[in-house]
Scaffold this motif. Sequence first.
Motif, PDB file in Angstrom:
ATOM      1  N   LYS A  55     -40.110  -2.312  -1.317  1.00  0.00           N
ATOM      2  CA  LYS A  55     -40.270  -2.695  -2.436  1.00  0.00           C
ATOM      3  C   LYS A  55     -38.709  -2.627  -3.510  1.00  0.00           C
ATOM      4  O   LYS A  55     -38.633  -3.191  -4.343  1.00  0.00           O
ATOM      5  CB  LYS A  55     -41.325  -2.064  -3.645  1.00  0.00           C
ATOM      6  CG  LYS A  55     -42.832  -2.345  -3.120  1.00  0.00           C
ATOM      7  CD  LYS A  55     -43.650  -1.386  -3.886  1.00  0.00           C
ATOM      8  CE  LYS A  55     -45.100  -1.815  -3.468  1.00  0.00           C
ATOM      9  NZ  LYS A  55     -46.022  -0.764  -3.935  1.00  0.00           N
ATOM     10  N   LEU A  56     -37.884  -1.864  -2.946  1.00  0.00           N
ATOM     11  CA  LEU A  56     -36.615  -1.799  -3.693  1.00  0.00           C
ATOM     12  C   LEU A  56     -35.871  -3.082  -3.451  1.00  0.00           C
ATOM     13  O   LEU A  56     -34.801  -3.168  -3.803  1.00  0.00           O
ATOM     14  CB  LEU A  56     -35.872  -0.241  -3.288  1.00  0.00           C
ATOM     15  CG  LEU A  56     -36.449   0.899  -3.597  1.00  0.00           C
ATOM     16  CD1 LEU A  56     -35.630   2.001  -3.095  1.00  0.00           C
ATOM     17  CD2 LEU A  56     -36.576   0.758  -5.271  1.00  0.00           C
ATOM     18  N   GLY A  57     -36.094  -3.537  -2.059  1.00  0.00           N
ATOM     19  CA  GLY A  57     -35.551  -4.984  -1.709  1.00  0.00           C
ATOM     20  C   GLY A  57     -34.437  -4.552  -0.899  1.00  0.00           C
ATOM     21  O   GLY A  57     -33.578  -5.480  -0.418  1.00  0.00           O
ATOM     22  N   TYR A  58     -34.331  -3.354  -0.208  1.00  0.00           N
ATOM     23  CA  TYR A  58     -33.118  -3.131   0.686  1.00  0.00           C
ATOM     24  C   TYR A  58     -33.825  -3.283   2.020  1.00  0.00           C
ATOM     25  O   TYR A  58     -34.857  -2.608   2.327  1.00  0.00           O
ATOM     26  CB  TYR A  58     -32.398  -1.854   0.641  1.00  0.00           C
ATOM     27  CG  TYR A  58     -31.718  -1.744  -0.541  1.00  0.00           C
ATOM     28  CD1 TYR A  58     -30.337  -1.646  -0.293  1.00  0.00           C
ATOM     29  CD2 TYR A  58     -32.013  -1.539  -2.005  1.00  0.00           C
ATOM     30  CE1 TYR A  58     -29.347  -1.684  -1.441  1.00  0.00           C
ATOM     31  CE2 TYR A  58     -31.091  -1.426  -2.999  1.00  0.00           C
ATOM     32  CZ  TYR A  58     -29.825  -1.540  -2.715  1.00  0.00           C
ATOM     33  OH  TYR A  58     -28.937  -1.385  -3.762  1.00  0.00           O
ATOM     34  N   LYS A  59     -33.287  -3.612   3.031  1.00  0.00           N
ATOM     35  CA  LYS A  59     -33.837  -3.472   4.648  1.00  0.00           C
ATOM     36  C   LYS A  59     -33.134  -1.989   5.045  1.00  0.00           C
ATOM     37  O   LYS A  59     -32.137  -2.108   5.932  1.00  0.00           O
ATOM     38  CB  LYS A  59     -33.131  -4.724   5.538  1.00  0.00           C
ATOM     39  CG  LYS A  59     -33.736  -4.766   6.607  1.00  0.00           C
ATOM     40  CD  LYS A  59     -33.395  -5.984   7.225  1.00  0.00           C
ATOM     41  CE  LYS A  59     -33.886  -6.075   8.678  1.00  0.00           C
ATOM     42  NZ  LYS A  59     -33.635  -7.399   9.428  1.00  0.00           N
ATOM     43  N   ILE A  60     -33.979  -1.038   4.916  1.00  0.00           N
ATOM     44  CA  ILE A  60     -33.653   0.292   5.165  1.00  0.00           C
ATOM     45  C   ILE A  60     -34.974   1.044   5.702  1.00  0.00           C
ATOM     46  O   ILE A  60     -36.124   0.825   5.016  1.00  0.00           O
ATOM     47  CB  ILE A  60     -32.794   0.899   4.173  1.00  0.00           C
ATOM     48  CG1 ILE A  60     -32.212   2.388   4.840  1.00  0.00           C
ATOM     49  CG2 ILE A  60     -33.657   1.261   2.834  1.00  0.00           C
ATOM     50  CD1 ILE A  60     -31.028   2.477   4.133  1.00  0.00           C
ATOM     51  N   THR A  61     -34.798   1.976   6.699  1.00  0.00           N
ATOM     52  CA  THR A  61     -35.980   2.577   6.879  1.00  0.00           C
ATOM     53  C   THR A  61     -36.173   4.168   6.159  1.00  0.00           C
ATOM     54  O   THR A  61     -34.971   4.564   5.821  1.00  0.00           O
ATOM     55  CB  THR A  61     -36.013   2.898   8.483  1.00  0.00           C
ATOM     56  OG1 THR A  61     -34.878   3.785   8.792  1.00  0.00           O
ATOM     57  CG2 THR A  61     -36.027   1.570   9.336  1.00  0.00           C
TER      58      THR A  61
END
Length: 145
Positions: A31-37
């Motif tokens: 939901k933060l909008g970053y593509k991160i795991t």
Amino acid sequence: MEFKKPTETIFYQIEKVIKQYRLMAQANLNKLGYKITINQILLMIQIDKNQEISQVELAELLFKDVASITRMTELLVKEKLIERKENKEDRRKKDLKITRKGKKLLDLAIPVISKNREIAQHNMTETEIKTLLNLLNKIIINTSK
């Protein structure tokens, strides 16, 4: 002791809890909008807390192999979330540091992680949490022999 079906064991439940928690945590992080795991965020948190940490130490802390840590590091460098520089004292080592962009992401992600933990532990007393931690530590000790 009677042999139980895998679904009737505490180990099945532990695995199920971990998978369910990670699904929720990843969804909330997305939901933060970053593509991160989640694993990449956990790696960044460790680097932020200890810039002298080695990739071997990171692997141990995150229950990953060194090759996985190297791949995660490469991706985070490529995304400009961390910097990797040659260590001045030992050229075989690499120094890892969170960038401004990475720090901004951590500032957003840490409250999400805290909220995830709060959600997961809802309706659990401090005594229950301590008991659970003690029991899990007993399993760790029993299986480390």
